[in-house]
Design a protein around this motif. Structure first.
Motif, PDB file in Angstrom:
ATOM      1  N   ASP A  96       0.826  -1.205   0.000  1.00  0.00           N
ATOM      2  CA  ASP A  96       0.000   0.000   0.000  1.00  0.00           C
ATOM      3  C   ASP A  96       0.861   1.257   0.000  1.00  0.00           C
ATOM      4  O   ASP A  96       0.504   2.268  -0.612  1.00  0.00           O
ATOM      5  N   ALA A  97       2.001   1.206   0.660  1.00  0.00           N
ATOM      6  CA  ALA A  97       2.929   2.343   0.632  1.00  0.00           C
ATOM      7  C   ALA A  97       3.419   2.590  -0.794  1.00  0.00           C
ATOM      8  O   ALA A  97       3.483   3.738  -1.252  1.00  0.00           O
ATOM      9  N   LEU A  98       3.737   1.520  -1.507  1.00  0.00           N
ATOM     10  CA  LEU A  98       4.164   1.669  -2.909  1.00  0.00           C
ATOM     11  C   LEU A  98       3.069   2.328  -3.740  1.00  0.00           C
ATOM     12  O   LEU A  98       3.333   3.244  -4.523  1.00  0.00           O
ATOM     13  N   GLN A  99       1.838   1.878  -3.553  1.00  0.00           N
ATOM     14  CA  GLN A  99       0.734   2.439  -4.336  1.00  0.00           C
ATOM     15  C   GLN A  99       0.509   3.905  -3.970  1.00  0.00           C
ATOM     16  O   GLN A  99       0.318   4.745  -4.838  1.00  0.00           O
ATOM     17  N   ASN A 100       0.528   4.174  -2.679  1.00  0.00           N
ATOM     18  CA  ASN A 100       0.332   5.542  -2.224  1.00  0.00           C
ATOM     19  C   ASN A 100       1.370   6.484  -2.833  1.00  0.00           C
ATOM     20  O   ASN A 100       1.022   7.533  -3.385  1.00  0.00           O
ATOM     21  N   TYR A 101       2.633   6.112  -2.736  1.00  0.00           N
ATOM     22  CA  TYR A 101       3.678   7.017  -3.225  1.00  0.00           C
ATOM     23  C   TYR A 101       3.732   7.084  -4.746  1.00  0.00           C
ATOM     24  O   TYR A 101       4.178   8.080  -5.300  1.00  0.00           O
ATOM     25  N   SER A 102       3.245   6.071  -5.424  1.00  0.00           N
ATOM     26  CA  SER A 102       3.087   6.176  -6.883  1.00  0.00           C
ATOM     27  C   SER A 102       2.076   7.263  -7.215  1.00  0.00           C
ATOM     28  O   SER A 102       2.276   8.056  -8.126  1.00  0.00           O
ATOM     29  N   ASN A 105       3.518  10.733  -6.110  1.00  0.00           N
ATOM     30  CA  ASN A 105       4.636  11.112  -6.974  1.00  0.00           C
ATOM     31  C   ASN A 105       4.178  11.811  -8.252  1.00  0.00           C
ATOM     32  O   ASN A 105       4.845  12.726  -8.722  1.00  0.00           O
ATOM     33  N   ILE A 106       3.053  11.394  -8.801  1.00  0.00           N
ATOM     34  CA  ILE A 106       2.577  11.998 -10.044  1.00  0.00           C
ATOM     35  C   ILE A 106       2.099  13.433  -9.823  1.00  0.00           C
ATOM     36  O   ILE A 106       2.137  14.263 -10.715  1.00  0.00           O
ATOM     37  N   GLY A 107       1.645  13.711  -8.617  1.00  0.00           N
ATOM     38  CA  GLY A 107       1.312  15.079  -8.252  1.00  0.00           C
ATOM     39  C   GLY A 107      -0.087  15.557  -8.580  1.00  0.00           C
ATOM     40  O   GLY A 107      -0.453  16.656  -8.189  1.00  0.00           O
ATOM     41  N   ASN A 108      -0.863  14.788  -9.293  1.00  0.00           N
ATOM     42  CA  ASN A 108      -2.211  15.264  -9.615  1.00  0.00           C
ATOM     43  C   ASN A 108      -3.297  14.198  -9.425  1.00  0.00           C
ATOM     44  O   ASN A 108      -4.344  14.269 -10.034  1.00  0.00           O
ATOM     45  N   ILE A 109      -3.030  13.237  -8.569  1.00  0.00           N
ATOM     46  CA  ILE A 109      -4.051  12.266  -8.182  1.00  0.00           C
ATOM     47  C   ILE A 109      -4.819  12.871  -7.014  1.00  0.00           C
ATOM     48  O   ILE A 109      -4.225  13.352  -6.051  1.00  0.00           O
ATOM     49  N   ASP A 110      -6.135  12.856  -7.111  1.00  0.00           N
ATOM     50  CA  ASP A 110      -6.973  13.489  -6.090  1.00  0.00           C
ATOM     51  C   ASP A 110      -7.213  12.613  -4.866  1.00  0.00           C
ATOM     52  O   ASP A 110      -7.284  13.115  -3.750  1.00  0.00           O
ATOM     53  N   LEU A 111      -7.366  11.312  -5.111  1.00  0.00           N
ATOM     54  CA  LEU A 111      -7.721  10.444  -3.990  1.00  0.00           C
ATOM     55  C   LEU A 111      -7.476   8.987  -4.317  1.00  0.00           C
ATOM     56  O   LEU A 111      -7.208   8.634  -5.468  1.00  0.00           O
ATOM     57  N   ILE A 112      -7.581   8.182  -3.285  1.00  0.00           N
ATOM     58  CA  ILE A 112      -7.411   6.733  -3.402  1.00  0.00           C
ATOM     59  C   ILE A 112      -8.747   6.081  -3.075  1.00  0.00           C
ATOM     60  O   ILE A 112      -9.395   6.447  -2.096  1.00  0.00           O
ATOM     61  N   LEU A 113      -9.147   5.129  -3.906  1.00  0.00           N
ATOM     62  CA  LEU A 113     -10.358   4.345  -3.650  1.00  0.00           C
ATOM     63  C   LEU A 113      -9.943   2.943  -3.218  1.00  0.00           C
ATOM     64  O   LEU A 113      -9.239   2.246  -3.951  1.00  0.00           O
ATOM     65  N   THR A 114     -10.379   2.562  -2.031  1.00  0.00           N
ATOM     66  CA  THR A 114     -10.026   1.266  -1.457  1.00  0.00           C
ATOM     67  C   THR A 114     -11.065   0.882  -0.423  1.00  0.00           C
ATOM     68  O   THR A 114     -11.779   1.742   0.090  1.00  0.00           O
ATOM     69  N   ARG A 115     -11.129  -0.402  -0.106  1.00  0.00           N
ATOM     70  CA  ARG A 115     -11.939  -0.819   1.034  1.00  0.00           C
ATOM     71  C   ARG A 115     -11.101  -0.861   2.296  1.00  0.00           C
ATOM     72  O   ARG A 115     -11.605  -0.939   3.398  1.00  0.00           O
ATOM     73  N   ASN A 116      -9.801  -0.816   2.152  1.00  0.00           N
ATOM     74  CA  ASN A 116      -8.885  -0.919   3.292  1.00  0.00           C
ATOM     75  C   ASN A 116      -8.434   0.467   3.745  1.00  0.00           C
ATOM     76  O   ASN A 116      -7.268   0.825   3.626  1.00  0.00           O
ATOM     77  N   LEU A 117      -9.358   1.228   4.276  1.00  0.00           N
ATOM     78  CA  LEU A 117      -9.059   2.598   4.695  1.00  0.00           C
ATOM     79  C   LEU A 117      -7.922   2.654   5.709  1.00  0.00           C
ATOM     80  O   LEU A 117      -7.073   3.542   5.635  1.00  0.00           O
ATOM     81  N   LYS A 118      -7.883   1.710   6.628  1.00  0.00           N
ATOM     82  CA  LYS A 118      -6.865   1.731   7.678  1.00  0.00           C
ATOM     83  C   LYS A 118      -5.458   1.602   7.112  1.00  0.00           C
ATOM     84  O   LYS A 118      -4.509   2.141   7.680  1.00  0.00           O
ATOM     85  N   ASP A 119      -5.323   0.919   5.991  1.00  0.00           N
ATOM     86  CA  ASP A 119      -3.995   0.750   5.391  1.00  0.00           C
ATOM     87  C   ASP A 119      -3.448   2.042   4.804  1.00  0.00           C
ATOM     88  O   ASP A 119      -2.253   2.158   4.557  1.00  0.00           O
ATOM     89  N   TYR A 120      -4.318   3.007   4.574  1.00  0.00           N
ATOM     90  CA  TYR A 120      -3.896   4.278   3.977  1.00  0.00           C
ATOM     91  C   TYR A 120      -4.029   5.447   4.954  1.00  0.00           C
ATOM     92  O   TYR A 120      -4.078   6.600   4.539  1.00  0.00           O
ATOM     93  N   LYS A 121      -4.078   5.153   6.249  1.00  0.00           N
ATOM     94  CA  LYS A 121      -4.198   6.212   7.259  1.00  0.00           C
ATOM     95  C   LYS A 121      -3.086   7.247   7.134  1.00  0.00           C
ATOM     96  O   LYS A 121      -3.296   8.413   7.415  1.00  0.00           O
TER      97      LYS A 121
END
Length: 141
Positions: A96-102, A105-121
């Motif tokens: 999840d850290a890899l996905q988050n920083y990907s 890194n791009i700089g214009n992603i607004d949000l992440i859609l996931t069912r695992n909210l706790k993993d992206y705290k």
């Protein structure tokens, strides 16, 4: 138009028709297809989806599903910078850290859609389930 990173679980909910999550996940993919949102995936997400679908379907069928997915989404890059940030982060889940920083890194992603909210705290991006995202989007319209 929102630019969203779609986590593996959202894709898998739709592909496996996992209830009660499939309905909203399928809407998210339909929104990508119709151009209402810009959906982004990482190479890791494609790999995870392939691995899990391959357990129940033939290679050719899985590849066809991934080709369909590729037609309606964009792919984020994962490079050394992303890996270093993930390794040095306080995320509990490295994937999840890899996905988050990907996405960051791009700089214009607004949000992440996931069912695992706790993993992206620890994410600096907004994080929603498909259901809460769709409901908040409908409330705005």
């Amino acid at each position: 138009m929102d630019r969203v990173l779609i986590d593996s679980d959202v894709i898998l909910d739709s592909f496996f028709d996992r209830e009660p999550f499939a309905e909203y996940s399928t809407v998210i993919l339909s929104m990508c297809e119709s151009g209402k949102i810009s959906g982004f995936l990482t190479p890791l997400i494609f790999s995870n989806v392939y691995y899990l679908l391959r357990r129940i379907a033939k290679h050719e069928k899985v590849i066809e599903k991934l080709k369909q997915l590729l037609k309606i989404t964009e792919v984020l890059q994962m490079d050394r910078n992303v890996i270093e940030k993930a390794l040095n982060s306080t995320f509990k889940d490295f994937e999840d850290a890899l996905q988050n920083y990907s996405a960051v890194n791009i700089g214009n992603i607004d949000l992440i859609l996931t069912r695992n909210l706790k993993d992206y705290k620890k994410s600096e991006l907004g994080v929603f389930t498909p259901e809460t995202y769709i409901k908040s989007r409908n409330a705005r319209c």
